[in-house]
Write a protein that holds these residues in place. Structure first.
Motif, PDB file in Angstrom:
ATOM      1  N   GLY A  20       0.937  13.276   0.465  1.00 42.21           N
ATOM      2  CA  GLY A  20       1.160  11.966  -0.162  1.00 42.21           C
ATOM      3  C   GLY A  20       2.263  11.254   0.587  1.00 42.21           C
ATOM      4  N   THR A  21       2.035  11.026   1.873  1.00 40.85           N
ATOM      5  CA  THR A  21       3.134  10.642   2.777  1.00 40.85           C
ATOM      6  C   THR A  21       3.553   9.189   2.621  1.00 40.85           C
ATOM      7  N   ASP A  59       3.633  -3.603 -11.389  1.00 44.25           N
ATOM      8  CA  ASP A  59       2.659  -4.611 -10.955  1.00 44.25           C
ATOM      9  C   ASP A  59       2.475  -4.681  -9.441  1.00 44.25           C
ATOM     10  N   HIS A  60       3.359  -4.049  -8.684  1.00 45.52           N
ATOM     11  CA  HIS A  60       3.312  -4.268  -7.231  1.00 45.52           C
ATOM     12  C   HIS A  60       3.305  -3.012  -6.384  1.00 45.52           C
ATOM     13  N   GLU A  61       3.650  -1.873  -6.952  1.00 49.12           N
ATOM     14  CA  GLU A  61       3.607  -0.663  -6.135  1.00 49.12           C
ATOM     15  C   GLU A  61       2.270   0.042  -6.395  1.00 49.12           C
ATOM     16  N   PRO A  62       1.783   0.823  -5.411  1.00 55.00           N
ATOM     17  CA  PRO A  62       0.436   1.384  -5.558  1.00 55.00           C
ATOM     18  C   PRO A  62       0.326   2.359  -6.726  1.00 55.00           C
ATOM     19  N   PRO A 100       4.804  13.463  -4.992  1.00 57.73           N
ATOM     20  CA  PRO A 100       3.498  13.072  -5.534  1.00 57.73           C
ATOM     21  C   PRO A 100       3.655  12.054  -6.660  1.00 57.73           C
ATOM     22  N   PRO A 101       2.558  11.438  -7.087  1.00 54.26           N
ATOM     23  CA  PRO A 101       2.638  10.581  -8.282  1.00 54.26           C
ATOM     24  C   PRO A 101       2.992  11.428  -9.494  1.00 54.26           C
ATOM     25  N   ASP A 150       0.805  -1.224   0.000  1.00 57.37           N
ATOM     26  CA  ASP A 150       0.000   0.000   0.000  1.00 57.37           C
ATOM     27  C   ASP A 150       0.834   1.267   0.000  1.00 57.37           C
ATOM     28  N   THR A 151       2.157   1.106   0.054  1.00 55.86           N
ATOM     29  CA  THR A 151       3.027   2.289   0.130  1.00 55.86           C
ATOM     30  C   THR A 151       4.099   2.203  -0.952  1.00 55.86           C
ATOM     31  N   LEU A 152       4.419   3.335  -1.530  1.00 52.88           N
ATOM     32  CA  LEU A 152       5.591   3.384  -2.399  1.00 52.88           C
ATOM     33  C   LEU A 152       6.823   3.090  -1.532  1.00 52.88           C
ATOM     34  N   THR A 153       7.711   2.246  -2.043  1.00 54.46           N
ATOM     35  CA  THR A 153       8.956   1.968  -1.321  1.00 54.46           C
ATOM     36  C   THR A 153       9.829   3.220  -1.310  1.00 54.46           C
ATOM     37  N   PRO A 154      10.316   3.622  -0.156  1.00 52.67           N
ATOM     38  CA  PRO A 154      11.222   4.782  -0.141  1.00 52.67           C
ATOM     39  C   PRO A 154      12.441   4.528  -1.027  1.00 52.67           C
ATOM     40  N   ARG A 155      12.821   5.544  -1.800  1.00 52.69           N
ATOM     41  CA  ARG A 155      13.961   5.424  -2.707  1.00 52.69           C
ATOM     42  C   ARG A 155      15.058   6.395  -2.299  1.00 52.69           C
ATOM     43  N   ALA A 156      16.297   5.970  -2.587  1.00 53.14           N
ATOM     44  CA  ALA A 156      17.443   6.813  -2.245  1.00 53.14           C
ATOM     45  C   ALA A 156      17.328   8.193  -2.893  1.00 53.14           C
ATOM     46  N   ASP A 157      16.791   8.262  -4.110  1.00 52.25           N
ATOM     47  CA  ASP A 157      16.652   9.553  -4.795  1.00 52.25           C
ATOM     48  C   ASP A 157      15.876  10.556  -3.944  1.00 52.25           C
ATOM     49  N   SER A 158      14.915  10.052  -3.195  1.00 51.91           N
ATOM     50  CA  SER A 158      14.049  10.948  -2.417  1.00 51.91           C
ATOM     51  C   SER A 158      14.782  11.573  -1.231  1.00 51.91           C
TER      52      SER A 158
END
Ligand code: GLN
Length: 290
Positions: free
Chosen positions: A125-126, A214-217, A197-198, A95-103
């Protein structure tokens, strides 16, 4: 998948890697070690230390299950249920975007440009809460609000706030910026507003890696026809959300920085800037409220 129930840890690692490679995983040897470390419970170091130990029946079953999911391109973060961000440990689900190093570039920009020591932060969009909680871990006196359209994501963010000892300074509110009046319940004005945001253009979604596609929201990915839908709404809301002199920082996708800078400038924001991530992509666009 070979029968791993009769193998040592070291042999299992060597058996798993080709399965992952065959499924198109970029770093199969590393991921085999990470999956084994997860199953053993001690992390990747344990894999080396225990390489001559036999896998127990339970461990063998758990490994076969984890490898089967990874081969279906379920993200590693969702299988192990965790991801590190800003050296903090975050729970991650589907249900959550995986945190990425870029962020982390968003966090760096906020720390660098925020006026004084901020007392209040809003994260739009936390998701896991990673941006908000990383900032609250740095600004010890600050409190913040994390907003998401997904109740399931908010439950994960609340768990993360509790796990990081930040629950007393973080509030999580359901709001959907596609609905009118969404910003009215958030309180404020805030010293800092951040958002990832998306932003993927709808037509690009089909070409994403299967792990993401296929797996991230979808809600966390799709930014509408040109990828900029969320920015148009959020930039317009900044006037009501930021105090004068307050800082806004947005994550943007590849080649979107100029468009988002233009939106911020058109909205009357000052000091509009872009900052590159470690890959050289202009990733964080920031501006100050007049
Ligand atoms: N960075 C993500 C990706 O490219 C997208 C995240 C987003 O849309 N905010 O996979």
């Amino acid at each position: 998948m070979p029968d791993v129930s009769v193998l040592t840890v070291g042999q299992a690692q060597r058996a798993v890697a080709p399965v992952l490679r065959g499924a198109g995983i970029d770093e199969p040897v590393l991921e085999a070690r990470l999956l084994l470390g997860f199953v053993l419970g001690g992390g990747p170091e344990r894999v080396l230390a225990d390489r001559d130990e036999p896998l127990s029946a339970d461990q063998a079953r758990a490994l076969a299950d984890a490898v089967e999911r990874r081969a279906r391109r379920v993200p590693l973060s969702q299988i192990v249920g965790r991801r590190e961000f800003w050296s903090l440990d975050f729970k991650v689900t589907a249900d959550t975007l995986t945190p990425r190093a870029d962020s982390e570039t968003i966090v760096e920009t906020a720390l660098e440009r925020a006026p004084g020591t901020p007392a209040s932060v809003l994260d739009l969009g936390t998701g896991t809460g990673c941006l908000l909680l990383a900032l609250l871990s740095e600004w010890k006196g600050a409190s913040g609000v994390g907003v998401d359209a997904s109740e399931d994501a908010l439950a994960v963010a609340r768990d993360n706030a509790a796990g990081l000892g930040l629950a007393d300074r973080a509030r999580f509110i359901r709001a959907d910026w596609r609905e009118p009046g969404w910003a009215a319940r958030l309180g404020g004005p805030f010293d800092v507003v951040v958002s990832n945001p998306p932003y993927i253009p709808e037509a690009d979604i089909a070409g994403l890696e299967p792990d993401v596609r296929d797996h991230e929201p979808r809600l966390a990915l799709s930014g509408g026809a040109d990828g900029l839908d969320a920015y148009r709404v959020l930039v317009r809301a900044l006037a009501g959300l930021l105090r004068p002199g307050g800082l806004a920082v947005f994550e943007v996708g590849v080649a979107q920085a100029d468009d988002v800078r233009a939106l911020l400038t058109a909205a009357g924001m000052d000091g509009v800037q872009a900052r590159a991530d470690l890959g050289g992509v202009a990733r964080a666009v920031s501006a100050l409220a007049p």
